[in-house]
Design a protein around this motif. Structure first.
Motif, PDB file in Angstrom:
ATOM      1  N   PHE A 142       0.735 -48.881  -5.665  1.00 23.90           N
ATOM      2  CA  PHE A 142       1.559 -49.595  -6.638  1.00 23.90           C
ATOM      3  C   PHE A 142       2.816 -50.205  -6.014  1.00 23.90           C
ATOM      4  CE2 PHE A 142      -0.321 -46.045  -9.308  1.00 23.90           C
ATOM      5  CZ  PHE A 142      -1.379 -46.833  -9.746  1.00 23.90           C
ATOM      6  N   LEU A 143       3.135 -49.803  -4.767  1.00 22.35           N
ATOM      7  CA  LEU A 143       4.316 -50.315  -4.055  1.00 22.35           C
ATOM      8  C   LEU A 143       5.600 -50.067  -4.836  1.00 22.35           C
ATOM      9  CD1 LEU A 143       2.882 -53.729  -2.760  1.00 22.35           C
ATOM     10  CD2 LEU A 143       2.804 -51.493  -1.658  1.00 22.35           C
ATOM     11  N   THR A 144       5.719 -48.894  -5.404  1.00 18.18           N
ATOM     12  CA  THR A 144       6.910 -48.506  -6.157  1.00 18.18           C
ATOM     13  C   THR A 144       7.520 -47.245  -5.530  1.00 18.18           C
ATOM     14  OG1 THR A 144       5.496 -47.240  -7.668  1.00 18.18           O
ATOM     15  CG2 THR A 144       6.104 -49.479  -8.337  1.00 18.18           C
ATOM     16  N   PRO A 145       8.836 -47.008  -5.723  1.00 21.59           N
ATOM     17  CA  PRO A 145       9.500 -45.829  -5.139  1.00 21.59           C
ATOM     18  C   PRO A 145       9.239 -44.567  -5.961  1.00 21.59           C
ATOM     19  CG  PRO A 145      11.099 -47.121  -6.335  1.00 21.59           C
ATOM     20  CD  PRO A 145       9.801 -47.884  -6.412  1.00 21.59           C
ATOM     21  N   VAL A 146       7.996 -44.130  -5.993  1.00 19.89           N
ATOM     22  CA  VAL A 146       7.587 -42.997  -6.824  1.00 19.89           C
ATOM     23  C   VAL A 146       8.388 -41.742  -6.495  1.00 19.89           C
ATOM     24  CG1 VAL A 146       5.677 -41.442  -7.345  1.00 19.89           C
ATOM     25  CG2 VAL A 146       5.271 -43.899  -7.212  1.00 19.89           C
ATOM     26  N   SER A 147       8.636 -41.496  -5.224  1.00 14.95           N
ATOM     27  CA  SER A 147       9.333 -40.275  -4.818  1.00 14.95           C
ATOM     28  C   SER A 147      10.716 -40.190  -5.460  1.00 14.95           C
ATOM     29  CB  SER A 147       9.462 -40.228  -3.294  1.00 14.95           C
ATOM     30  OG  SER A 147       8.199 -40.328  -2.670  1.00 14.95           O
TER      31      SER A 147
END
Length: 425
Positions: free
Chosen positions: A281-286
């Protein structure tokens, strides 16, 4: 105080416009203080946002949103604490999921949320004007009777002002994504702040046209009490609109703050896994999941005013350091390109005011202030251990590597190869 806090926040935002145009890197005050005073103070700003501003603010907002949802269900009795926490947790989890899955969904949702907020305020203002026009001005007689004008009370009221006007600084976290920031950043700040001050002031006058000051102070959800006395069978609409608008503030906070923590991790000021993005998804999930975890921890307080004062203390401390750094940079880097330049007296005065608010808080709310100070001090210790201690024993370093690897596998996150690939818009 609504006007004073609005003007104060507007002047702060103008100073931020100078900093944002001079240092157009995303990261906001973290970048500014780091450049002015070095690595340690930059980390302190990051740590305050990490522990006192972002999760505390979202926790308080989620509890407020939950109260507005539950107030119509429990109109004449106390709202169960467990129900408040449960709904608040579900709301935050849903918003974090949206931001983790697709940031574009979150930004599109923000349009709908903003519309709901404006509709709710418009309803309050129109009804208030009707009450005033029909001659119902009884509540305006001696309405300031019993007001506490002490310095400590005024300092605490600034925290409510910070809370009400919060969000103006988040634009600086995303400066790199702005089109022509030198022109659009100050324009966005001035137009939005002036509009918000006027709307808030008129909305509070409208509240006072219908409710007495005592009713406003005793109400768990003022807009719901207002609607129950004025909107008849349509009173159910107000808590829905307010709850949706509060979700918008939480959504914007999570969106901007996750970027801040992501950048901090890239500078080795946060755990390495927080500088990685979800491979699909190229998102900052962390960063988003860490925000979720801390928010749930602070929700257990269930004391909204305590959370607001904690966040306000942290924000006043950040402002003190930012404006001190702005003044210092004028002398240490006089040749820095400043497309927007304010009189140096403005950040100097704002620095002194912010510092005075922090000092008065220690006098008025020593417990909350001392707790916030201990959290900041704990961050300094972590900085010394995690950042300054370069030659760690292999046993400790292997455990750090294990934690980073574990979360990398658990969340399916990878290091960022291309700085332009991450989804922020």
């Amino acid at each position: 105080m609504w006007v004073v806090c609005g003007l104060y926040n507007t002047l702060c935002a103008v100073c931020y416009a100078e900093l944002g145009s001079s240092m157009p890197q995303s990261g906001g005050e973290y970048v500014y203080v780091k450049r002015a005073f070095g690595d340690l103070f930059g980390f302190i700003i990051l740590w305050i946002n990490f522990c006192l501003i972002c999760p505390v603010g979202i926790a308080a907002l989620s509890l407020i949103c939950s109260l507005y949802i539950l107030q119509p269900i429990f109109p004449n009795c106390e709202i169960p604490e467990m129900a408040t926490k449960l709904i608040a947790t579900c709301i935050v989890s849903f918003l974090i999921f949206i931001n983790s899955r697709n940031v574009k969904w979150a930004t599109r949702m923000q349009v709908v949320i903003t519309t709901a907020k404006l509709v709710a305020l418009a309803i309050v203002i129109v009804i208030g004007i009707i009450y005033i026009a029909t001659g119902d001005r009884e509540n305006f007689t001696n309405s300031f009777e019993g007001t506490d004008f002490s310095a400590g009370a005024i300092a605490l009221s600034f925290y409510s002002g910070f809370w009400a006007y919060s969000g103006w600084s988040y634009l600086n976290f995303l400066t790199e994504e702005l089109v022509n920031p030198n022109k659009n950043l100050p324009r966005a700040i001035l137009i939005s702040m002036c509009l918000v001050i006027c709307v808030y002031l008129v909305a509070n006058i409208a509240y006072l046209a219908v409710l007495t000051p005592t009713q406003m102070l005793q109400s768990t959800a003022v807009a719901v009490t207002f609607a129950s006395q004025t909107m008849g069978v349509m009173e159910w609409l107000m808590p829905i609109l307010i709850a949706v608008s509060v979700c918008g503030t939480m959504n914007g906070t999570a969106l901007s703050m996750s970027r801040l923590f992501f950048i901090g991790a890239q500078n080795n000021h946060m755990p390495q896994f927080m500088s990685m993005i979800q491979y699909k998804f190229l998102t900052p999930v962390s960063s988003l999941l860490v925000i979720l975890f801390l928010t749930i921890c602070f929700q257990n307080s269930n004391d909204i005013w305590f959370l607001i004062e904690m966040e306000g203390f942290g924000f006043a401390t950040v402002l003190t350091l930012v404006f001190a750094g702005q003044v210092y940079l004028r002398f240490s880097e006089p040749d820095m390109k400043r497309p927007i330049k304010v009189y140096i007296a403005l950040p100097a005065v704002l620095c002194l005011i912010s510092f005075a608010i922090v000092c008065l808080t220690f006098y008025k709310k020593p417990t909350e202030s001392f707790l916030a100070l201990c959290i900041v001090a704990g961050g300094v210790v972590l900085y010394c251990v995690g950042n300054r201690w370069q030659r760690k024993p292999k046993a400790i370093q292997s455990k750090i590597n294990f934690v980073n690897t574990f979360f990398q596998k658990l969340l399916l996150v990878v290091p960022q190869d291309n700085p332009d690939e991450i989804e922020w818009e």
